[in-house]
Enzyme design. Structure first.
Site, short mmCIF file in Angstrom:
data_model
loop_
_atom_site.label_atom_id
_atom_site.label_comp_id
_atom_site.label_asym_id
_atom_site.label_seq_id
_atom_site.Cartn_x
_atom_site.Cartn_y
_atom_site.Cartn_z
N HIS A 67 0.82 -1.21 0.00
CA HIS A 67 0.00 0.00 0.00
C HIS A 67 0.85 1.25 0.00
O HIS A 67 1.98 1.27 0.47
CB HIS A 67 -0.94 0.02 1.20
CG HIS A 67 -0.26 -0.23 2.52
ND1 HIS A 67 -0.06 -1.51 3.01
CD2 HIS A 67 0.27 0.60 3.44
CE1 HIS A 67 0.56 -1.44 4.17
NE2 HIS A 67 0.77 -0.16 4.46
N CYS A 178 0.86 1.20 12.91
CA CYS A 178 1.95 0.98 11.96
C CYS A 178 2.33 2.32 11.34
O CYS A 178 1.65 3.33 11.55
CB CYS A 178 1.57 -0.03 10.87
SG CYS A 178 0.27 0.49 9.74
#
Length: 652
Positions: A67, A178
């Protein structure tokens, strides 16, 4: 918004042909480009590969979620791809990957969209859901599979409601985060909750994602919990856990080892956490390693620097444009001292850039103090930074005029830590009746913090001002061997750890030199030019090495070499990290030699730069752009040849 709203059928790949990680990424990006979702292949791929360099997005169990939130993305899209043969994707469990979800998020993606991306992670943690996707044969069946699971997803969400106070099951609280806040954050959340249900444990998870904090933990939940799990790769709020058993790990362990983490809390193996004085946040990226005074200093410093950089970059580039305008339009020899604001257009750019630049030091000091003491430190820190910037006007005894004493970058640095310390002490020792607690934070702490810090800066500004003046004179007079030596040192530092503490120390020092008014008046500093040139070398050296010595690199490394040329030209030193990590004994010394050489050449030529970032895109803002590019190329070629020559041949 449902995940089905961004899961686009027209970009799905039902039979992925690639067998290697980078080839699979290329194939998926090509589909996004072909359908007009991504406008620039290289820009988007650079974002994807930068994320992969941090931690593999191969999450295990055959699933990968590459991503990037990227300027090359036109609209939020999730691409689904399925491989019959499996791909060696360097997954966290070391097993082949056959299900892929490539998340393409535009820079302006809103919170609703990010919430939908989070839902994707939750679907994939459901028992049997991935196996159902492995059986689909068409894009329509993919959407239908998600539609069928939607009702079950809602039931799972309901199970996450905080347990009642009299619940007999033990309670464990957790925080997941994250670096990008899109995928791993929610995968870890789902894994911990699911494992807790299997073990008869209530696990309450707070997510620190890109859309903000979700399911925030309450003080009562933290008080009742047996312990705390922090599965995070970035800073999260920590002081609230003071006195609780706590285990801190990277977010990947929250996905891979939820049972181990929960058992560590239940079995009493977690150490009791004690918040350091003034600690505002912490990160588990150090894999649970203890942090000392040096680490705390570095964390607070980088908190200030990260907030300061946008002001430096924006203001620096706009100011540098003012010099370009005057150079292009011409300035009489007798008015060279007015370069950058001689013509009206140049003067406007100079004034706008200068306005942004003015906030550089207040922001630096303010956010150092904020990192130490949170909001009570911010106002005192900004005040300290302002005083460091403009100085005190003191009526000296026996003198008729006021004397201005600024202390510049060094004063702001010291002032930020000083303000944070003052705010911490005030928070700890200023006691008021409970009925007045409301005005303590909005009246007493800012008032006392600003006053005390302001007067203490009287003591800071004089010695720091003297040091700052001496340093300014040294930098302004750099020439010959002194410029060569300094350029060599900062150039080498940019390549030692390629984004780590040494690299950041050199970069922070260079940006600090731009705070000097003399730098603005003379088109920048040699140090800034040497730092950026040295930082461009390692990725470009990787490109050179993989082209000149193809037999010494495998196919994936050769493909990565092409990506590194984009990163190098963009001044993204981190692009070379995978090569440095895989072969440090050969790569790092090779990179250091080329970067040091380039920095020394820039210093010898006296090339200056006012823009603190941008690579080739701001090279026109140097005082000698063509020579600057030649020096970067020389360093890259030297490093590339040395690196390639030292490598051993590999199988293709």
């Amino acid at each position: 918004m449902k995940i089905q709203d961004v899961l686009r059928k027209e970009v799905m790949i039902m039979d992925l042909q690639a067998t290697t990680k980078e080839a699979a990424i290329d194939e998926m990006i090509s589909s996004l480009v072909d359908k007009g979702i991504v406008t620039d292949f290289d820009t988007f791929k650079a974002g994807i590969m930068n994320r992969e360099a941090q931690t593999s997005t191969g999450l295990g169990d055959g699933i990968a979620m590459p991503h990037s939130k990227n300027a090359a993305v036109k609209e939020a899209t999730v691409l689904f791809a399925k491989s019959a043969k499996g791909v060696d994707y360097e997954a966290l469990d070391g097993q082949p990957t056959d299900l892929f979800f490539m998340i393409a998020a535009p820079d302006g993606a809103n919170d609703t969209h990010l919430a939908a991306l989070a839902e994707l992670s939750k679907y994939l943690m459901k028992d049997g859901f991935a196996d159902k996707l492995r059986q689909v044969t068409s894009p329509e069946e993919v959407i239908a599979t998600f539609d069928a699971a939607e009702e079950e997803n809602q039931a799972e969400a309901a199970a996450k409601v905080a347990p009642a106070a009299d619940d007999d099951q033990p309670l464990v609280v957790a925080v997941t985060a994250c670096t990008t806040g899109i995928a791993h954050t929610y995968m870890a959340e789902e894994a911990l909750i699911k494992q807790g249900q299997e073990m008869g444990v209530n696990v309450r998870v707070e997510t620190n994602g890109a859309s903000g904090i979700g399911n925030a933990l309450t003080a009562d939940e933290i008080k009742r919990a047996k312990g705390v799990i922090v599965a995070a790769d970035k800073a999260v709020e920590m002081p609230r856990f003071d006195g609780k058993p706590l285990i801190s790990r990277p977010v990947a362990e929250g996905i891979k080892k939820p049972e181990e983490l929960i058992n560590a809390i239940l079995d009493g193996k977690a150490e009791t956490y004690h918040a350091a004085a003034g600690e505002a946040s912490s990160a588990a990226a150090d894999s649970g390693e203890k942090t000392g005074l040096g680490a705390a200093f570095y964390k607070h410093l980088m908190s200030g620097v990260s907030q300061m950089l946008p002001f430096v970059i924006g203001g620096g580039i706009i100011t540098a444009i003012s010099f370009l305008i005057d150079n292009f339009m011409g300035v009489p020899q007798s008015h060279l001292s007015d370069l950058g604001h001689y013509h009206t257009a140049a003067a406007l750019f100079n004034q706008i850039g200068g306005a942004a630049f003015f906030f550089m030091l207040p922001i630096l000091a303010g956010y150092i103090a904020y990192s130490i003491a949170e909001k009570p430190g911010l106002v005192a820190g900004v005040t300290a930074g302002y005083i460091a910037k403009v100085g005190y006007a003191i009526n000296m005894i026996g003198a008729d005029e006021s004397k201005l004493i600024p202390s510049g970058f060094l004063g702001a640095l010291v002032g930020g830590f000083l303000a944070g310390g003052v705010a911490l002490m005030l928070k700890k020792y200023v006691k008021v009746p409970r009925s007045l607690e409301g005005i303590k934070s909005i009246l007493l702490l800012p008032l006392l913090g600003v006053a005390i810090t302001g007067f203490l800066m009287l003591l800071v500004n004089v010695p720091m001002g003297a040091i700052n003046t001496a340093l300014s004179s040294f930098l302004e007079g750099l020439s010959g061997s002194s410029a060569v030596l300094l350029g060599l040192i900062v150039g080498a530092m940019m390549a030692i750890d390629m984004g780590g503490p040494f690299n950041k120390a050199a970069y922070v020092f260079a940006t600090g030199t731009l705070a000097d008014p003399n730098a603005l008046a003379h088109g920048g500093t040699v140090v800034m030019a040497a730092v950026m040139a040295g930082g461009m070398v390692p990725p470009l050296a990787v490109f050179v090495a993989t082209r000149l010595f193809p037999k010494k690199f495998n196919k994936e490394e050769r493909d990565s070499g092409l990506t590194n040329i984009v990163m190098g030209l963009s001044f993204i030193t981190e692009g070379a990290i995978p090569f440095g990590a895989a072969d440090p004994g050969r790569a790092i010394p090779s990179f250091m030699i080329g970067s040091a050489l380039t920095g020394a050449l820039v210093g010898a030529a006296g090339i200056k730069l006012l823009a603190p970032h941008g690579g080739i895109f701001v090279v026109a803002l140097t005082t000698n752009w063509w020579l600057y590019l030649i020096f970067v190329a020389i360093g890259a070629v030297v490093s590339g040849i040395i690196f390639g020559a030292l490598r051993k041949e590999q199988d293709a």
